[in-house]
Scaffold this active site. Sequence first.
Site, PDB file in Angstrom:
ATOM      1  CG  HIS A 133      -9.866   7.084  -2.408  1.00  0.00           C
ATOM      2  ND1 HIS A 133      -9.046   6.151  -2.997  1.00  0.00           N
ATOM      3  CD2 HIS A 133     -10.254   7.915  -3.395  1.00  0.00           C
ATOM      4  CE1 HIS A 133      -8.924   6.422  -4.276  1.00  0.00           C
ATOM      5  NE2 HIS A 133      -9.643   7.490  -4.552  1.00  0.00           N
TER       6      HIS A 133
ATOM      7  CE  LYS B  19      -0.398  -0.753   7.283  1.00  0.00           C
ATOM      8  NZ  LYS B  19      -1.306  -1.009   6.182  1.00  0.00           N
ATOM      9  NE  ARG B  20       0.894  10.032   6.616  1.00  0.00           N
ATOM     10  CZ  ARG B  20       0.749  11.262   6.131  1.00  0.00           C
ATOM     11  NH1 ARG B  20       1.046  11.517   4.862  1.00  0.00           N
ATOM     12  NH2 ARG B  20       0.347  12.249   6.891  1.00  0.00           N
TER      13      ARG B  20
ATOM     14  CE  LYS C  56      -3.274   4.287   7.318  1.00  0.00           C
ATOM     15  NZ  LYS C  56      -3.589   3.544   6.081  1.00  0.00           N
TER      16      LYS C  56
ATOM     17  CB  THR D 187      -2.236   0.114  -2.350  1.00  0.00           C
ATOM     18  OG1 THR D 187      -1.841   1.273  -1.609  1.00  0.00           O
ATOM     19  CG2 THR D 187      -3.533   0.396  -3.071  1.00  0.00           C
TER      20      THR D 187
ATOM     21  CE  LYS E 293       2.008   0.013  -3.470  1.00  0.00           C
ATOM     22  NZ  LYS E 293       1.961   1.346  -2.814  1.00  0.00           N
TER      23      LYS E 293
HETATM   24  C1  Z16 Z   1      -5.758   8.301   1.410  1.00  0.00           C
HETATM   25  O1  Z16 Z   1      -4.486   7.981   1.150  1.00  0.00           O
HETATM   26  C2  Z16 Z   1      -6.741   7.312   1.462  1.00  0.00           C
HETATM   27  C3  Z16 Z   1      -8.027   7.693   1.711  1.00  0.00           C
HETATM   28  C4  Z16 Z   1      -8.348   9.039   1.918  1.00  0.00           C
HETATM   29  O2  Z16 Z   1      -9.601   9.393   2.147  1.00  0.00           O
HETATM   30  C5  Z16 Z   1      -7.386  10.015   1.863  1.00  0.00           C
HETATM   31  C6  Z16 Z   1      -6.104   9.638   1.606  1.00  0.00           C
HETATM   32 CL1  Z16 Z   1      -4.879  10.840   1.504  1.00  0.00          CL
HETATM   33  C7  Z16 Z   1      -6.360   5.877   1.189  1.00  0.00           C
HETATM   34  C8  Z16 Z   1      -7.081   4.827   2.016  1.00  0.00           C
HETATM   35  O3  Z16 Z   1      -6.855   5.035   3.385  1.00  0.00           O
HETATM   36  C9  Z16 Z   1      -6.565   3.440   1.640  1.00  0.00           C
HETATM   37  O4  Z16 Z   1      -7.277   2.439   2.316  1.00  0.00           O
HETATM   38  C10 Z16 Z   1      -6.696   3.227   0.150  1.00  0.00           C
HETATM   39  O5  Z16 Z   1      -6.049   2.035  -0.232  1.00  0.00           O
HETATM   40  C11 Z16 Z   1      -6.069   4.372  -0.615  1.00  0.00           C
HETATM   41  O6  Z16 Z   1      -6.602   5.608  -0.186  1.00  0.00           O
HETATM   42  C12 Z16 Z   1      -6.295   4.267  -2.108  1.00  0.00           C
HETATM   43  O7  Z16 Z   1      -7.629   4.007  -2.404  1.00  0.00           O
END
Ligand code: Z16
Length: 838
Positions: free
Chosen positions: A373, A564-565, A570, A672, A676
């Site tokens: 991810h 978002k976080r 970002k 994601t 949305k």
């Molecule tokens: C996270 O939320 C994501 C990646 C990661 O290594 C750790 C956490 Cl907690 C996120 C990505 O930043 C985001 O781009 C992606 O859409 C999401 O994971 C789901 O794949």
Amino acid sequence: MAQRKSKKTNSNKTDCSRTGMTLIDLNRCFNEHLFYTQGRLPLSATLNDHYMAAAYTVRDRLLHRWVCTVRDFIREGVKVVGYLSAEFLLGPHLGNNMINLDIFDEVREASENVGRNLDAMLDHEEEPGLGNGGLGRLAACYLDSLATLEIPAIGYGIRYEFGIFDQEIRDGWQVEKTDKWLRLGNPWEIPRPEVTYEVKFGGHTAGYCDDGGCYRSRWTPDRVVRGIAYDTPILGYKVNTCNMLRLWKAEAVESFDFASFNVGNYYGAVHEKVYSENISKVLYPNDEQIQGKQLRLEQQYFFVSCSLQDMIRLHLAIGKSLEYFHEEFAIQLNDTHPSVAVAELMRLLVDEHHMDWDTAWHVTRNVFGYTNHTLLPEALERWPLRLFANLLPRHLEIIFEINRRFLDEVRVIYPDDEARIARLSLIDEQGERYVRMANLACVGSRAINGVAKLHTELLKTTVLKDFYELWPEKFSNKTNGVTPRRWMVLSNPGLTRLIRSRIGGGWIKKLDRLKRLESYAGDDAFRREWQAVKTGNKQALAALILERTGISVNPDSMFDIQVKRIHEYKRQHLNVLHVVTLYNRLRRNPGLDMLPRTVIFGGKAAPSYYMAKLIIKLINSVADVVNHDPAVRNRLKVVFFPDFNVKSAQKIYPAADLSEQISTAGKEASGTGNMKFSMNGALTIGTLDGANVEIREEVGADNFFLFGLTAEEVARIKSEGYDPRSIYLSNPDLREAIDLIGSGFFSRGDPDLFKPLVDSLLYQDEYMLLADYQSYVDCQDRVSEAYRDRDRWTRMAILNVARMGKFSSDRAIREYCREIWRVSPNTVEMEDFGDLVR
Ligand code: Z16
């Protein structure tokens, strides 16, 4: 359990019609729970009593489907997905289950009948915030789609007593509050005190010869903890399939207490208990950065071990041998957090079930899939060898053995390429030694995937390059998706009703059907109704903003939202630079005819991430000044919406006009939230990053506001030497904005407060805000121009929604099922339990 005749039912009918439930039955059930579960008479019932009664009433409707679904988990030939994730960011259950049961209107009526407004009850529900952000929410969307597609699946994770902290804003700063989500009880979970497993920690190993003269390793731990299962039913949309999310709670093993007790060490025994329970106490609040804490590794191993033992027990229950384990289960590793599973499954098969190494390795390698991810180097998990050896001595032995055999193979393919071998090794040996969890996941999995096209391509050429060159056939892309049930039907009832009025409701399960809306983009009446829905959603959000922040915003202004976080990559602070630029224009030219904007931010910062917290303070400080400057005259408002979570997200996305997706190209794996927003009729301003690339491809370049460097350009400029200062010096608007922040203008004259942020931009600018600044501001000007033509904007918004079909998590899950898990749907036949079931 008494089993009567089996009866096939029509899965398109609602529960109410299917089981003959009527509104009267629903009311009776509601009142029964009020009386027998809550012990209340209608007159003395509190909001919580009513909520609990409603929750149990709805839960009762799930259970019949649940027992029938779970019955099939141990039927031969039904392959089950085990989704291993340290996080599940579910969001509130009540409304979602009502949608999936298709009894929303009926429950609304039943609650009005007892004199309680349904929305008040929905607002009352405490959400299980068992995740940080995208990754945890993705796991929740995937559970929804798995059930909706009738795929037998079990989500496995940790039942954190405290989920992601609640965010409060005090004096503009983030303050973290413990998330006591279980305080009022949790009607959605069913504890399974008889489903428990023991998990060992620490101690040492010793070699011995077994009866057959085979060398084996025996692990003598110094601690044992028990995991107890807590199950939450996960119902699909208008189907019988009701899967489960099984979360593990850590408890002390009694026999260990007694040892201390007998020698009079009562305190020691209690300490042991507290210590054990610590493991599932709290979610680590870090998104995309590792902390390297031992407790975190304990959490990972704890839930992985319980989950694998559970799957093995289920497998043995069908009477099949463990050498066929991978035919009955497909296990997905959601990032590297559960990747110790590779070593643990080997240990369980070899040490506990006496399988030979080669067979065990064959099973292991064929049962796991690994989803990556992130490309951020600080998020790639590695554990110091010392720490790993102390906590999991047997697993380290196993990892060494896997590594030895693996590197032997590599040496045959790449003789004398020592650099490559060092990079592929499961152990990082440059300086302090580490176990590399991504390497372990790659070696132990049959399939490896990224979460958006661009991300997967970058994986193959950067962080996992060596593995890609070794095993190109293992790699594939699975672009993320989100569930339209929660993110459209539940959160945007107005839009759902409008879409239904034109094209029916088939799109809720087949999101591609939204295409049929395209022809309405040119329809005046439809556009007016569309605008009315958006305005209604904006008014509702405005009311919530007023309640939460005291700031009153104008629903006629453009709602420009970034939620978002908070993370430097970002680039929330790029958004702030744009706000300050607009503010400077107004200060320079008080009469300026500027399109009124409300810029809304929301998101949590990791408590130990200083820069992220400073960005929150900056947003609030700029908001304070801008919102109180009479010269601005309602043309610009800035809001920081506190405590962004699933619940508030459901009210925010539907109210957005503009979605900010402005990460540095190559840094956001997918995103994601971008999906949305767009599904709810917001237009995107974004970079060519993550899934933005594919969203733009789908909605069309004309309906997407693109700006900024590409990932390739970012890499090239970086390698050639990037100098943010020269950009600062040559761009007067940028300089004015940065200088205003640096001057103390937003910090009551204190030039030091934001100095770390300003300096990091001027002297490093790791995420290249300055390089993208002008392109961003120009693009925002095009956005404003476009918004002035409200009909054109609405046309674009309709086309965005119409073309979002690809981003349903149903599509994503179908791809995982076909290409990775090789599982197919299992239609759950309802069994008639006669008098046993209402
Ligand atoms: C996270 O939320 C994501 C990646 C990661 O290594 C750790 C956490 Cl907690 C996120 C990505 O930043 C985001 O781009 C992606 O859409 C999401 O994971 C789901 O794949």
